[in-house]
Design an enzyme around this catalytic site. Structure first.
Site, PDB file in Angstrom:
ATOM      1  N   LYS A 124       0.836  -1.202   0.000  1.00  0.00           N
ATOM      2  CA  LYS A 124       0.000   0.000   0.000  1.00  0.00           C
ATOM      3  C   LYS A 124       0.872   1.253   0.000  1.00  0.00           C
ATOM      4  CE  LYS A 124      -4.194  -1.865   0.891  1.00  0.00           C
ATOM      5  NZ  LYS A 124      -5.319  -2.349   1.324  1.00  0.00           N
ATOM      6  N   LYS A 126      -3.631 -12.065  -6.327  1.00  0.00           N
ATOM      7  CA  LYS A 126      -4.801 -12.681  -5.681  1.00  0.00           C
ATOM      8  C   LYS A 126      -6.103 -11.971  -6.062  1.00  0.00           C
ATOM      9  CE  LYS A 126      -5.557 -10.289  -1.377  1.00  0.00           C
ATOM     10  NZ  LYS A 126      -6.117 -10.285  -0.077  1.00  0.00           N
ATOM     11  N   LYS A 161     -11.225  -8.019  -3.456  1.00  0.00           N
ATOM     12  CA  LYS A 161     -12.471  -7.288  -3.563  1.00  0.00           C
ATOM     13  C   LYS A 161     -12.245  -5.797  -3.727  1.00  0.00           C
ATOM     14  CE  LYS A 161     -13.496  -8.301   1.183  1.00  0.00           C
ATOM     15  NZ  LYS A 161     -12.624  -7.620   2.132  1.00  0.00           N
TER      16      LYS A 161
HETATM   17  P1  ATP Z   1      -8.763  -6.834   0.046  1.00  0.00           P
HETATM   18  O1  ATP Z   1      -8.774  -7.768  -1.122  1.00  0.00           O
HETATM   19  O2  ATP Z   1      -9.692  -5.707  -0.059  1.00  0.00           O
HETATM   20  O3  ATP Z   1      -7.396  -6.474   0.523  1.00  0.00           O
HETATM   21  P2  ATP Z   1      -9.277  -9.151   1.544  1.00  0.00           P
HETATM   22  O4  ATP Z   1     -10.424  -9.817   0.891  1.00  0.00           O
HETATM   23  O5  ATP Z   1      -7.928  -9.687   1.380  1.00  0.00           O
HETATM   24  O6  ATP Z   1      -9.370  -7.628   1.238  1.00  0.00           O
HETATM   25  P3  ATP Z   1     -10.523  -9.708   4.076  1.00  0.00           P
HETATM   26  O7  ATP Z   1     -11.887  -9.441   3.670  1.00  0.00           O
HETATM   27  O8  ATP Z   1     -10.239  -9.284   5.449  1.00  0.00           O
HETATM   28  O9  ATP Z   1      -9.489  -9.049   3.124  1.00  0.00           O
HETATM   29  O10 ATP Z   1     -10.192 -11.242   3.926  1.00  0.00           O
HETATM   30  C1  ATP Z   1     -10.937 -12.197   4.603  1.00  0.00           C
HETATM   31  C2  ATP Z   1     -10.334 -13.548   4.453  1.00  0.00           C
HETATM   32  O11 ATP Z   1     -10.317 -13.942   3.074  1.00  0.00           O
HETATM   33  C3  ATP Z   1      -8.881 -13.633   4.920  1.00  0.00           C
HETATM   34  O12 ATP Z   1      -8.732 -14.829   5.645  1.00  0.00           O
HETATM   35  C4  ATP Z   1      -8.083 -13.692   3.656  1.00  0.00           C
HETATM   36  O13 ATP Z   1      -6.888 -14.392   3.835  1.00  0.00           O
HETATM   37  C5  ATP Z   1      -9.025 -14.438   2.734  1.00  0.00           C
HETATM   38  N1  ATP Z   1      -8.780 -14.112   1.334  1.00  0.00           N
HETATM   39  C6  ATP Z   1      -8.850 -12.898   0.744  1.00  0.00           C
HETATM   40  N2  ATP Z   1      -8.590 -12.974  -0.565  1.00  0.00           N
HETATM   41  C7  ATP Z   1      -8.347 -14.279  -0.835  1.00  0.00           C
HETATM   42  C8  ATP Z   1      -8.014 -14.999  -2.022  1.00  0.00           C
HETATM   43  N3  ATP Z   1      -7.900 -14.399  -3.186  1.00  0.00           N
HETATM   44  N4  ATP Z   1      -7.834 -16.345  -1.925  1.00  0.00           N
HETATM   45  C9  ATP Z   1      -7.965 -16.973  -0.733  1.00  0.00           C
HETATM   46  N5  ATP Z   1      -8.276 -16.344   0.415  1.00  0.00           N
HETATM   47  C10 ATP Z   1      -8.463 -15.021   0.383  1.00  0.00           C
END
Ligand code: ATP
Ligand code: LTN
Length: 331
Positions: free
Chosen positions: A114, A196, A199
């Protein structure tokens, strides 16, 4: 006291949960709910480390709760709550801030990414974000934290802080273990399979949302990046196809080998058509239940109010111990 081991995990309501959140985290939680005492939190304090429109944050926070339940997390068996409802999270985070080293926080990948992006709003919250996450986990004396692969480094920090505090003051926190599923713990983007699925990405074709129209899901899968090799093979040379096979396998329960042999000698067209069906069918119960739940806000309110009460009881017990150990005068 319950004999069960404790689990803590959370999703931040920064955007609509994706298939990555579901397969990497939420879906695994469902399987753990019988064996463990589980706290599943909507980490809204973490969400404001990036600017949020207040009314959207409010709506999405409730939606994430409904998505937990729609995914099969039963409110009767688990404690579901909003992080901001339990003030002990912010309070413990402060105490842990005071034993955290700037150097270690500066090495956290999520922060580095970031800050290197030249983020305009490079606030102190982004920097101390992992300390708040450690507080979340340590307050409940969690044994296990089921997360996606991207959270490994943050979990290491939580462990370090627990050990450091225990050494400095005396045994207080359980040192938590990470729980990452062996397979599919990092779902990649459909357009950029080298990073990855996120969202908060800009390209909506890169992610599948847990809640969206079936037609949208089908369209995104059709557009997903593949390659010119033309084989349905699980190989690092074909990151796009590898990711799609992972999704197929996680949702259908079929093994990689089964999928590879099923599509041997066939192009990507048929594979993608079938994958669309697997995804739409796999998410159908979640999508249907979600729509019902959102019509029943009173029910949701009952769940999160009760959840906060239960969580607060446990969290305050740990916080009281911590305050006493650091030398604050008891109230
Ligand atoms: P952002 O993508 O906005 O940074 P995020 O989705 O990574 O947000 P969280 O919503 O807090 O952040 O993630 C919730 C859970 O989903 C965490 O355990 C994270 O490790 C998992 N997660 C997020 N993205 C992935 C992915 N692409 N594949 C597998 N697990 C994921
Ligand atoms: N940092 C995590 C979200 C998160 C979390 C937690 C996960 C905040 N607190 C406690 C597990 C346990 C993320 O960015 N995905």
């Amino acid at each position: 006291m319950s004999e069960k081991k404790v689990i803590f995990s959370g999703v931040k309501p920064t955007g609509e949960p994706t298939l990555g959140n579901y397969l990497g985290a939420i879906k695994n939680w469902v399987a753990l709910q019988d064996e463990y005492e589980c706290y599943y939190c909507i980490v809204d304090l973490h969400a404001i480390t990036v600017p949020q429109e207040p009314k959207d944050l409010r709506r999405r926070s409730l939606e994430v709760l409904a998505q937990y339940i729609a995914s099969g997390i039963e409110p009767e068996k688990n404690t579901l709550f909003f992080q901001s409802h339990v003030s002990a999270h912010a309070e413990l985070a402060w105490v842990l801030d005071c034993i955290s080293y700037m150097g270690q926080l500066g090495r956290m990948t999520q922060y580095k990414e970031k800050s290197q992006k030249g983020e305009e709003n490079l606030n102190a919250g982004l920097f101390t974000y992992p300390v708040l996450m450690a507080a979340d986990i340590l307050l409940y004396q969690a044994d296990l934290v089921p997360v996606g692969d991207d959270q490994k480094q943050h979990l290491e920090l939580a462990r370090d802080l627990a050990i450091r505090f225990n050494n400095r003051y005396s045994e207080t926190f359980k040192v938590p273990d990470i729980y990452v599923s062996k397979f599919g713990s990092r779902i990649m983007g459909l357009q950029n399979p080298l990073s990855k699925m996120s969202k908060s990405g800009d390209d909506e074709n890169d992610y599948i949302l847990l809640i969206e129209d079936n037609d949208t899901t089908v369209r995104k899968i059709k557009r997903a990046v593949t390659d010119s090799i033309g084989l349905v093979k699980y190989s690092d040379e074909q990151p796009g196809i590898k990711n799609l096979i992972t999704i197929y396998s996680k949702l259908s329960g079929e093994s990689i080998e089964e999928i590879e042999s099923k599509y041997e000698g066939q192009g990507y067209g048929k594979f993608k058509t079938d994958l669309s069906e697997v995804v739409v069918e796999g998410l159908k119960p979640v999508r249907e239940k979600f729509a019902d739940l959102m019509k029943n806000k009173d029910y949701l309110e009952k769940i999160y109010t009760e959840g906060a009460k239960q969580a607060e009881y446990v969290a305050n017990k740990t916080l009281r111990k911590v305050y006493k150990k650091v030398g604050f005068i008891p109230r």
